[in-house]
Design a protein around this motif. Structure first.
Motif, PDB file in Angstrom:
ATOM      1  N   MET A  96       0.794  -1.226   0.000  1.00 25.89           N
ATOM      2  CA  MET A  96       0.000   0.000   0.000  1.00 25.89           C
ATOM      3  C   MET A  96       0.834   1.287   0.000  1.00 25.89           C
ATOM      4  SD  MET A  96      -3.011   1.106   2.685  1.00 25.89           S
ATOM      5  CE  MET A  96      -3.695  -0.554   2.601  1.00 25.89           C
ATOM      6  N   PRO A  97       1.753   1.477   0.939  1.00 25.56           N
ATOM      7  CA  PRO A  97       2.497   2.749   0.928  1.00 25.56           C
ATOM      8  C   PRO A  97       3.371   2.913  -0.313  1.00 25.56           C
ATOM      9  CG  PRO A  97       3.413   1.231   2.549  1.00 25.56           C
ATOM     10  CD  PRO A  97       2.134   0.634   2.088  1.00 25.56           C
ATOM     11  N   HIS A  98       3.907   1.816  -0.825  1.00 26.34           N
ATOM     12  CA  HIS A  98       4.750   1.897  -2.019  1.00 26.34           C
ATOM     13  C   HIS A  98       3.922   2.262  -3.256  1.00 26.34           C
ATOM     14  CE1 HIS A  98       8.279   0.306   0.040  1.00 26.34           C
ATOM     15  NE2 HIS A  98       7.506  -0.626   0.566  1.00 26.34           N
ATOM     16  N   LEU A  99       2.735   1.695  -3.375  1.00 22.96           N
ATOM     17  CA  LEU A  99       1.887   2.009  -4.531  1.00 22.96           C
ATOM     18  C   LEU A  99       1.340   3.434  -4.431  1.00 22.96           C
ATOM     19  CD1 LEU A  99      -0.065  -1.344  -5.032  1.00 22.96           C
ATOM     20  CD2 LEU A  99       1.894  -0.461  -6.323  1.00 22.96           C
ATOM     21  N   ASN A 100       1.031   3.873  -3.228  1.00 27.28           N
ATOM     22  CA  ASN A 100       0.589   5.259  -3.062  1.00 27.28           C
ATOM     23  C   ASN A 100       1.696   6.232  -3.465  1.00 27.28           C
ATOM     24  OD1 ASN A 100      -1.880   4.391  -2.130  1.00 27.28           O
ATOM     25  ND2 ASN A 100      -1.386   4.686   0.037  1.00 27.28           N
ATOM     26  N   ALA A 101       2.918   5.899  -3.083  1.00 24.08           N
ATOM     27  CA  ALA A 101       4.057   6.751  -3.446  1.00 24.08           C
ATOM     28  C   ALA A 101       4.298   6.726  -4.947  1.00 24.08           C
ATOM     29  CB  ALA A 101       5.312   6.292  -2.701  1.00 24.08           C
ATOM     30  N   LEU A 102       4.141   5.567  -5.566  1.00 24.65           N
ATOM     31  CA  LEU A 102       4.303   5.450  -7.017  1.00 24.65           C
ATOM     32  C   LEU A 102       3.243   6.278  -7.738  1.00 24.65           C
ATOM     33  CD1 LEU A 102       5.688   4.083  -9.458  1.00 24.65           C
ATOM     34  CD2 LEU A 102       4.097   2.176  -9.167  1.00 24.65           C
ATOM     35  N   ARG A 103       2.017   6.208  -7.253  1.00 27.43           N
ATOM     36  CA  ARG A 103       0.947   7.018  -7.817  1.00 27.43           C
ATOM     37  C   ARG A 103       1.256   8.513  -7.716  1.00 27.43           C
ATOM     38  NH1 ARG A 103      -3.694   7.525  -4.657  1.00 27.43           N
ATOM     39  NH2 ARG A 103      -2.120   8.086  -3.098  1.00 27.43           N
ATOM     40  N   ASP A 104       1.790   8.924  -6.572  1.00 23.48           N
ATOM     41  CA  ASP A 104       2.098  10.341  -6.371  1.00 23.48           C
ATOM     42  C   ASP A 104       3.236  10.794  -7.286  1.00 23.48           C
ATOM     43  OD1 ASP A 104       0.141  10.362  -4.435  1.00 23.48           O
ATOM     44  OD2 ASP A 104       1.541  10.164  -2.750  1.00 23.48           O
ATOM     45  N   ARG A 105       4.217   9.915  -7.527  1.00 20.20           N
ATOM     46  CA  ARG A 105       5.350  10.284  -8.383  1.00 20.20           C
ATOM     47  C   ARG A 105       4.963  10.366  -9.851  1.00 20.20           C
ATOM     48  NH1 ARG A 105       8.119   6.418  -5.300  1.00 20.20           N
ATOM     49  NH2 ARG A 105       8.116   4.956  -7.049  1.00 20.20           N
ATOM     50  N   THR A 106       4.070   9.503 -10.278  1.00 19.94           N
ATOM     51  CA  THR A 106       3.765   9.386 -11.706  1.00 19.94           C
ATOM     52  C   THR A 106       2.439  10.008 -12.112  1.00 19.94           C
ATOM     53  OG1 THR A 106       2.673   7.247 -11.392  1.00 19.94           O
ATOM     54  CG2 THR A 106       5.054   7.230 -11.816  1.00 19.94           C
ATOM     55  N   SER A 107       1.549  10.270 -11.135  1.00 24.13           N
ATOM     56  CA  SER A 107       0.177  10.737 -11.405  1.00 24.13           C
ATOM     57  C   SER A 107      -0.606   9.723 -12.239  1.00 24.13           C
ATOM     58  CB  SER A 107       0.179  12.102 -12.111  1.00 24.13           C
ATOM     59  OG  SER A 107       0.738  13.088 -11.279  1.00 24.13           O
ATOM     60  N   LEU A 108      -0.244   8.451 -12.105  1.00 22.13           N
ATOM     61  CA  LEU A 108      -0.952   7.364 -12.789  1.00 22.13           C
ATOM     62  C   LEU A 108      -1.558   6.422 -11.753  1.00 22.13           C
ATOM     63  CD1 LEU A 108       1.659   6.427 -15.554  1.00 22.13           C
ATOM     64  CD2 LEU A 108      -0.426   7.782 -15.844  1.00 22.13           C
ATOM     65  N   SER A 109      -2.618   5.741 -12.149  1.00 24.82           N
ATOM     66  CA  SER A 109      -3.234   4.765 -11.256  1.00 24.82           C
ATOM     67  C   SER A 109      -2.351   3.531 -11.127  1.00 24.82           C
ATOM     68  CB  SER A 109      -4.611   4.355 -11.790  1.00 24.82           C
ATOM     69  OG  SER A 109      -5.511   5.434 -11.743  1.00 24.82           O
ATOM     70  N   CYS A 110      -2.357   2.944  -9.931  1.00 24.51           N
ATOM     71  CA  CYS A 110      -1.598   1.721  -9.665  1.00 24.51           C
ATOM     72  C   CYS A 110      -2.546   0.679  -9.087  1.00 24.51           C
ATOM     73  CB  CYS A 110      -0.481   1.968  -8.659  1.00 24.51           C
ATOM     74  SG  CYS A 110       0.561   3.390  -9.024  1.00 24.51           S
ATOM     75  N   HIS A 111      -2.315  -0.564  -9.435  1.00 20.36           N
ATOM     76  CA  HIS A 111      -3.143  -1.651  -8.932  1.00 20.36           C
ATOM     77  C   HIS A 111      -2.259  -2.802  -8.455  1.00 20.36           C
ATOM     78  CE1 HIS A 111      -5.779   0.547 -11.743  1.00 20.36           C
ATOM     79  NE2 HIS A 111      -6.754   0.206 -10.920  1.00 20.36           N
ATOM     80  N   THR A 248       9.631   0.140  -7.537  1.00 19.48           N
ATOM     81  CA  THR A 248       8.580  -0.181  -6.573  1.00 19.48           C
ATOM     82  C   THR A 248       8.481  -1.688  -6.378  1.00 19.48           C
ATOM     83  OG1 THR A 248       7.332   1.797  -7.190  1.00 19.48           O
ATOM     84  CG2 THR A 248       6.116   0.044  -6.066  1.00 19.48           C
ATOM     85  N   ARG A 249       8.583  -2.443  -7.475  1.00 19.77           N
ATOM     86  CA  ARG A 249       8.603  -3.911  -7.385  1.00 19.77           C
ATOM     87  C   ARG A 249       9.709  -4.387  -6.456  1.00 19.77           C
ATOM     88  NH1 ARG A 249      11.432  -6.692 -12.275  1.00 19.77           N
ATOM     89  NH2 ARG A 249      13.093  -5.549 -11.205  1.00 19.77           N
ATOM     90  N   ASP A 250      10.908  -3.835  -6.629  1.00 16.24           N
ATOM     91  CA  ASP A 250      12.048  -4.259  -5.824  1.00 16.24           C
ATOM     92  C   ASP A 250      11.835  -3.932  -4.349  1.00 16.24           C
ATOM     93  OD1 ASP A 250      13.234  -5.159  -8.130  1.00 16.24           O
ATOM     94  OD2 ASP A 250      14.538  -3.401  -8.374  1.00 16.24           O
ATOM     95  N   SER A 251      11.214  -2.786  -4.075  1.00 18.13           N
ATOM     96  CA  SER A 251      10.977  -2.386  -2.687  1.00 18.13           C
ATOM     97  C   SER A 251       9.971  -3.307  -2.006  1.00 18.13           C
ATOM     98  CB  SER A 251      10.471  -0.935  -2.633  1.00 18.13           C
ATOM     99  OG  SER A 251      11.440  -0.032  -3.129  1.00 18.13           O
ATOM    100  N   ILE A 252       8.877  -3.603  -2.715  1.00 17.00           N
ATOM    101  CA  ILE A 252       7.854  -4.481  -2.136  1.00 17.00           C
ATOM    102  C   ILE A 252       8.393  -5.893  -1.976  1.00 17.00           C
ATOM    103  CG2 ILE A 252       5.578  -5.503  -2.498  1.00 17.00           C
ATOM    104  CD1 ILE A 252       4.826  -2.968  -4.062  1.00 17.00           C
ATOM    105  N   SER A 253       9.031  -6.408  -3.017  1.00 16.45           N
ATOM    106  CA  SER A 253       9.595  -7.763  -2.945  1.00 16.45           C
ATOM    107  C   SER A 253      10.634  -7.870  -1.837  1.00 16.45           C
ATOM    108  CB  SER A 253      10.209  -8.148  -4.298  1.00 16.45           C
ATOM    109  OG  SER A 253       9.238  -8.195  -5.320  1.00 16.45           O
ATOM    110  N   GLY A 254      11.425  -6.810  -1.674  1.00 14.33           N
ATOM    111  CA  GLY A 254      12.428  -6.822  -0.628  1.00 14.33           C
ATOM    112  C   GLY A 254      11.796  -6.927   0.757  1.00 14.33           C
TER     113      GLY A 254
END
Length: 259
Positions: A96-111, A248-254
């Motif tokens: 959740m926090p990683h996808l929210n941050a990704l959304r904020d950086r890119t202004s794109l939806s994340c799922h 983001t993938r690497d952060s979550i997987s880590g």
């Protein structure tokens, strides 16, 4: 209606057989791993014949396992369902926090999604605050072979496992560019596995997806970035979005223990 009447009304809606079945499952613990049918009946305050059909149903469904003529233990279904739920919950909480941050950086939806048989089951979304956005609600199920995240989820299976999973599934009912045959699907997933990401266009939008790995290196989920073609189609934009997605993938997987 007073409190007593309200309680009586709620009691009327109970299903006694279901209540007894759940009570039986709750009797097992680390100290009491094996129980007889008479043990269960005694604790419920009923006869053995009253619980026979309930116990047999739990055995047939895999929630109980017979270990003797009149002895039972918890079945693998309880364990697998429990761990699946906990794993899914952990993945959402970690992601959740990683996808929210990704959304904020890119202004794109994340799922975020996991695989349930041949479906990609959406567990979380970080919705972009723009007018034209891709919005797939939590709980949505989409065919794995026809979506970017679904294809990345399938990369966790080898060729034989794919063949077994899709043995009785018709693929030619889905519109292109979804694969139409099993060999085509196997070739596509092999390429996706090698590349480590999928770019998929549909309905004037584009999605970029990649897989999430656990401590055993197994594919346990997938994430994506998705948005309108006008934003996603330039090579430079895709390169930058992919870079952010993979980080983001690497952060979550880590956090899930992947090396």
């Amino acid at each position: 209606m007073n409190d007593i009447e309200e309680m009586e009304r709620e009691t009327d809606y109970r299903v006694p057989a279901l209540q007894r079945g759940l009570s039986i499952l709750g009797m097992f613990s680390a100290r009491e791993r094996i129980l007889s049918m008479s043990d269960m009946a005694e604790r419920l305050g009923v006869s053995s014949s009253a619980v026979y059909r309930i116990v047999q149903t739990l055995v047939d469904m895999g929630y109980l396992r017979r270990v003797g003529r009149n002895a039972f233990e918890l079945g693998t279904r309880v364990i697998s369902d429990g761990f699946s739920y906990l794993a899914s919950r952990d993945i959402v909480e970690v992601s959740m926090p990683h996808l929210n941050a990704l959304r904020d950086r890119t202004s794109l939806s994340c799922h975020l999604s996991i695989r349930d048989q041949t479906d990609s089951l959406y567990l979380y979304r970080a919705l972009a605050p723009q007018r034209l956005t891709v919005n797939i609600p939590v709980g949505t199920r989409l065919p794995c072979h026809s979506t970017a995240m679904g294809r990345m989820l399938l990369t966790g299976l080898d060729e034989l496992e794919l063949a077994q999973l899709y043995h009785n599934v018709r693929l030619d009912d889905y519109p292109l560019p979804a694969p139409r045959t099993l060999p085509e699907l196997q070739q596509l997933i092999a390429r996706d596995r090698e590349q480590g990401q999928v770019v998929h266009r549909s309905d004037y939008s584009t999605a970029i997806a990649t897989a999430i790995y656990d401590h055993q290196g197994q594919v346990v989920a997938a994430i994506n970035l998705s948005g309108p073609d006008a934003v996603m189609t330039t090579p430079f934009a895709q390169e930058q979005f992919l870079k952010s997605l993979l980080a983001t993938r690497d952060s979550i997987s880590g956090e899930l223990g992947s090396l």
